[in-house]
Enzyme design. Structure first.
Site, short mmCIF file in Angstrom:
data_model
loop_
_atom_site.label_atom_id
_atom_site.label_comp_id
_atom_site.label_asym_id
_atom_site.label_seq_id
_atom_site.Cartn_x
_atom_site.Cartn_y
_atom_site.Cartn_z
N HIS A 1 130.09 79.41 14.41
CA HIS A 1 128.85 80.02 13.93
C HIS A 1 127.89 80.22 15.10
CE1 HIS A 1 130.43 77.54 10.52
NE2 HIS A 1 130.30 78.70 9.91
N HIS B 1 121.51 75.38 14.68
CA HIS B 1 120.89 76.33 13.75
C HIS B 1 119.40 76.05 13.53
CE1 HIS B 1 124.64 78.23 12.85
NE2 HIS B 1 125.17 77.17 12.28
N ASP C 1 130.73 77.17 19.15
CA ASP C 1 130.88 76.94 17.72
C ASP C 1 131.30 78.25 17.04
OD1 ASP C 1 129.69 74.67 15.62
OD2 ASP C 1 129.66 76.69 14.78
N ASP D 1 134.74 74.18 15.01
CA ASP D 1 135.11 74.81 13.75
C ASP D 1 135.76 76.18 13.93
OD1 ASP D 1 132.64 75.55 14.71
OD2 ASP D 1 131.56 75.19 12.83
#
Length: 309
Positions: free
Chosen positions: A164, A125, A162, A246
């Site tokens: 995200h 990120h 991931d 995740d």
């Protein structure tokens, strides 16, 4: 196959506060899983500190200085609503990036076939000028730029699974036709990026968003139909993986319903492309994964595939 595991004790010292999901126990859970007999041939290596020049290929000096200045002498310092520093954060940040750089060195020089970097904090990120979403330095971008600058790699492919979207990685390589960035992720979801229409200036951004509740068959379909053909056409010299776990069905932060076998199967598919296109060169970096049991099982399945099992 020789597979290396890079990690460092500083990852256990980085704290983001009581109850924070990105916690030191993540690394302890991974190490517990890798204590199994089937991982006896996995070579453990201490992650070095990243050289400054490697970080500067992605992040300006002003940003790195600001990070250092933001680290508190005691207690915690919040850089945003969920990204927090403690007095030992910077060492963990530099070691996580250093593990990524060293892993690339070992794989590119054929000292190893594949490598996994079990370090925290994660990185995907982080943008060039900003921390975000538990991330401070974009480790996968540092690894890609190091491969190009030091080892003469012409084309790098990054695959991010991931839950995200790796918005920082996408931002860094948006205008770069030498890096293919492919992502499977939940959408709509944090951080709000990663739509099909986000393709980059040269068409080298490939997003495969999935709705909450999607199971492993949807994941496999996205990899097979959308990601693998682009990887093969791109013919990378090196494949890097932003390995977030995740999306596991047990994870408290995501809404996807994958299991550890799904991660293992996708890793095998990526290894098959690597074998055909870049001499099997694969380096994988830990990103998310916040349920300790789901994380441990998923990392074990992922590393087994990296080891050729």
């Amino acid at each position: 196959m020789k597979t290396l595991l890079f990690t460092h004790a500083s990852g256990l010292d980085h704290e983001m506060g009581p109850g924070h999901p990105e916690r030191p126990d993540r690394l302890r859970a991974i190490e517990s899983g890798l204590a199994a007999e089937r991982f006896q041939l996995l070579t453990r290596v201490e992650a070095p500190r990243a050289p400054l020049e490697a970080l500067l290929r992605v992040h300006p000096q002003s940003y790195l200085d600001a990070l250092t200045e933001a680290q508190p002498r005691e207690g915690y310092a919040a850089l945003d609503c969920d990204t927090v520093m403690c007095p030992k954060t910077i060492e963990a940040v530099w070691r996580a990036a250093g593990g990524a750089v060293a892993a690339v060195d070992e794989v590119m020089t054929r000292a190893a076939d594949t490598a996994f970097v079990a370090a925290r904090p994660p990185g995907h990120h982080a943008g060039p000028h900003n921390p975000m979403g538990f991330c401070f330095v974009n480790n996968i971008a540092v690894a890609a730029r190091h491969a190009q600058a030091v080892h003469g790699v012409e084309r790098v492919a990054i695959v991010d699974f991931d839950v995200h979207h790796g918005n920082g990685t996408q931002e860094i390589f948006w205008s770069d036709k030498s890096v293919l960035f492919c992502s499977t992720h939940q959408a709509p979801f944090y951080p709000g990026t990663g739509g099909y229409n986000e393709t980059g200036e040269h068409g080298t951004i490939v997003n495969a968003p999935m709705l909450a509740g999607s199971t492993g068959d949807v994941f496999q379909e996205a990899i097979i139909d959308r990601i693998l053909p682009r990887l093969q056409n791109f013919s990378p010299d090196l494949i890097l993986i932003s390995a977030g776990f995740d999306a596991h069905e047990r994870d408290p932060l995501g809404g996807l319903r994958f299991n550890e076998q799904d991660f293992g199967e996708v890793t095998k598919r990526l290894m098959d492309v690597a074998d055909r296109k870049c001499g099997g060169r694969v380096v994988s970096l830990l990103e998310g994964g916040y349920d300790l049991e789901g994380l441990s099982r998923s990392v074990c399945a992922h590393i087994q595939a990296l080891m050729g099992a």
